[in-house]
Design an enzyme around this catalytic site. Structure first.
Site, PDB file in Angstrom:
ATOM      1  N   GLU A 166       0.897  -1.274  -0.129  1.00  0.00           N
ATOM      2  CA  GLU A 166       0.103   0.018   0.189  1.00  0.00           C
ATOM      3  C   GLU A 166       0.773   1.321  -0.017  1.00  0.00           C
ATOM      4  O   GLU A 166       0.959   2.149   0.982  1.00  0.00           O
ATOM      5  CB  GLU A 166      -0.802  -0.110   1.249  1.00  0.00           C
ATOM      6  CG  GLU A 166      -1.758  -1.160   1.268  1.00  0.00           C
ATOM      7  CD  GLU A 166      -2.900  -0.913   2.108  1.00  0.00           C
ATOM      8  OE1 GLU A 166      -2.974  -0.313   2.998  1.00  0.00           O
ATOM      9  OE2 GLU A 166      -3.999  -1.999   2.170  1.00  0.00           O
ATOM     10  N   GLU A 355      -5.451  -8.597   0.448  1.00  0.00           N
ATOM     11  CA  GLU A 355      -6.286  -8.257   1.554  1.00  0.00           C
ATOM     12  C   GLU A 355      -7.696  -7.871   1.190  1.00  0.00           C
ATOM     13  O   GLU A 355      -8.193  -7.139   0.501  1.00  0.00           O
ATOM     14  CB  GLU A 355      -5.822  -7.116   2.270  1.00  0.00           C
ATOM     15  CG  GLU A 355      -4.513  -7.264   3.117  1.00  0.00           C
ATOM     16  CD  GLU A 355      -4.046  -5.952   3.859  1.00  0.00           C
ATOM     17  OE1 GLU A 355      -4.769  -5.230   4.192  1.00  0.00           O
ATOM     18  OE2 GLU A 355      -2.634  -5.870   3.957  1.00  0.00           O
TER      19      GLU A 355
END
Ligand code: FCB
Length: 452
Positions: A166, A355
């Site tokens: 991320e 995720e």
């Protein structure tokens, strides 16, 4: 194959990250990370929570791997803590740190679980932050060396690598918004950090390939679907700006398109780039666009946006729709649209959902059982979105539930419980929640049907 069956070989996994579960922050030569310092700074995390102990996974990982095996997971995504391997970020290697992960890799393989290793899930060694952190190019160069060190130690057995988790969080959330470590609020620094995070990824790819022959390498981006609050041009522009800031700023360079020109123009107009893209050196964009084998996508929610105070700005609109304990809207359809968009607009060889999951304030009942039916509903709806995307031709190869265990949820501390296993932090006792058994059935059948 019924329409609820996943393709043969679909990868079923669960994910964690080092600082959120390991604890043992002063053991076996680990150096200090920015999250140690940040969480120990008053007012930065809820209730002053730190990762000092977390789930004590550093000592209990064998028990946790038994849970993974019981779940039937075919894969486990975890991260290596840079300060365990290189306590000062560069220079002296701490063999004990490498050995810790090497033992884990062996234990996973013995259990038939494929390790998916993330090299950076936010725990930058403080020595590097003190030398400039991600706004400094030297951090990207240090990351490439670190990636090579880990790949050299584990690359004979680890064949799936995620460079960075991320980049939006690494740069914007940490250097512009300041909600994450190191907690700075400086647009120019954040934009430089975004570039160096992507550069770090690009520099690391060949290092990993060098030491891990035949490996699959990718990066994980977090995506928030941007939806305009109305069909007005102004709201659609706002959604486009949000998408540019959150999604395209990272995805486009990875895919060889450079930084999105509309966003560069917006940043220049807003005075956020007083020196332009000064941090981009010749050749950088080619390095960042290094061919990879997959894209990791993390998906939790969407943002509905309307026009902000100035052109190119947005503000969120709150709808009266169901939300999670994180106050994130539940919007599975966004995952379906995201996957279709990634497939149709970008040339991606393969996608993993690295995720997806949900936080609720779960607690055991009097009988000790954790009845988290809402989590089951969330997971089912998102897996259904995955399945529909696969049916529509998206090369989605696997899904990692976030998270195996309840854990240290960054600035939110320990109140947010994302696990399919409940953790009693006072005793460190683990209790698989109802969602664990539900997910186990889905994995065993490779099918969502009957998963009520
Ligand atoms: C993601 C992070 C992960 C966890 C989930 C809820 O952004 O990668 O560590 O915090 O959100």
């Amino acid at each position: 194959m019924s329409h609820t069956t996943f393709p043969a070989g679909f990868v079923w996994g669960a994910a964690t990250a080092a600082y959120q579960i390991e604890g043992a922050v002063c053991e076996d030569g680990r150096g200090e990370s920015i999250w140690d310092r940040f969480s120990h700074t008053s007012g930065k995390t809820k209730g002053g929570a730190t990762g000092d102990v977390a789930c004590d996974h550093y000592h209990r990982w064998r028990d946790d791997f038994a849970l993974l095996a019981d779940l039937g997971a075919g894969a486990y995504r975890f991260s290596v803590a840079w300060p365990r391997v290189l306590p000062d970020g560069r220079g002296q290697v701490n063999q004990a740190g490498l050995d810790f992960y090497s033992r884990q890799v062996d234990a996973l393989l013995e259990r038939g679980i494929t390790p998916y290793v993330t090299l950076y899930h936010w725990d930058l060694p403080v020595a590097l932050e003190d030398a400039g952190g991600w706004p400094s190019r030297a951090t990207a160069e240090a990351f490439a060396v670190y990636a090579g060190v880990v790949a050299q130690a584990l690359g004979d057995r680890v064949k799936h690598w995620i460079t960075i988790n991320e980049p939006w969080c690494v740069s914007m959330l940490s250097y512009q918004i300041g909600e994450h470590a190191p907690g700075r609020q400086d647009w120019a620094a954040a934009l430089a950090a975004s570039h160096h995070t992507l550069l770090a990824h690009g520099l690391a790819v060949p290092e990993i390939r060098r030491f891990s022959p035949g490996a699959q390498v990718g990066i994980t981006l977090n995506f928030t679907a941007a939806v305009p609050a109305s069909v007005s041009y102004a709201d659609r522009d706002a959604a486009r700006a949000f998408d540019g800031y959150f999604n395209r700023w990272f995805l486009d360079p990875i895919c060889g398109r450079g930084y999105p020109s509309d966003m560069v123009a917006t940043a220049v107009e807003a005075g956020l780039l007083p020196d332009g893209l000064r941090f981009v050196q010749p050749g950088d964009m080619q390095i960042i666009a290094a061919p990879t084998d997959f894209l990791g996508a993390n998906y939790y929610t969407r943002e509905v946006v309307t026009v902000g105070t100035r052109p190119g700005e947005w503000q969120p609109v709150r709808l009266d729709t169901p939300r999670t304990a994180m106050d994130w809207e539940i919007y599975p359809e966004g995952l379906y649209h995201l996957l279709l968009r990634l497939h149709s607009a970008y040339n991606l060889p393969k996608i993993y959902i690295t995720e997806n999951g949900v936080s609720y304030l779960d607690e055991p009942g009097d009988d000790g059982r954790v009845r988290d039916g809402s989590r089951i509903d969330y997971l089912r709806a998102h897996l259904d979105a995955c399945q529909r995307a696969i049916a529509a031709g998206v090369p989605l190869a696997g899904y990692f539930q976030w998270s195996l265990l309840d854990n240290f949820e960054w600035a939110h501390g320990y109140d947010q419980r994302f696990g399919c296993v409940y953790v009693d932090y006072a005793t460190q006792q683990r209790t698989p929640k109802d969602s664990f058994f539900w997910y186990r059935d889905v994995i065993a059948r490779n099918d969502l049907a009957g998963s009520s």
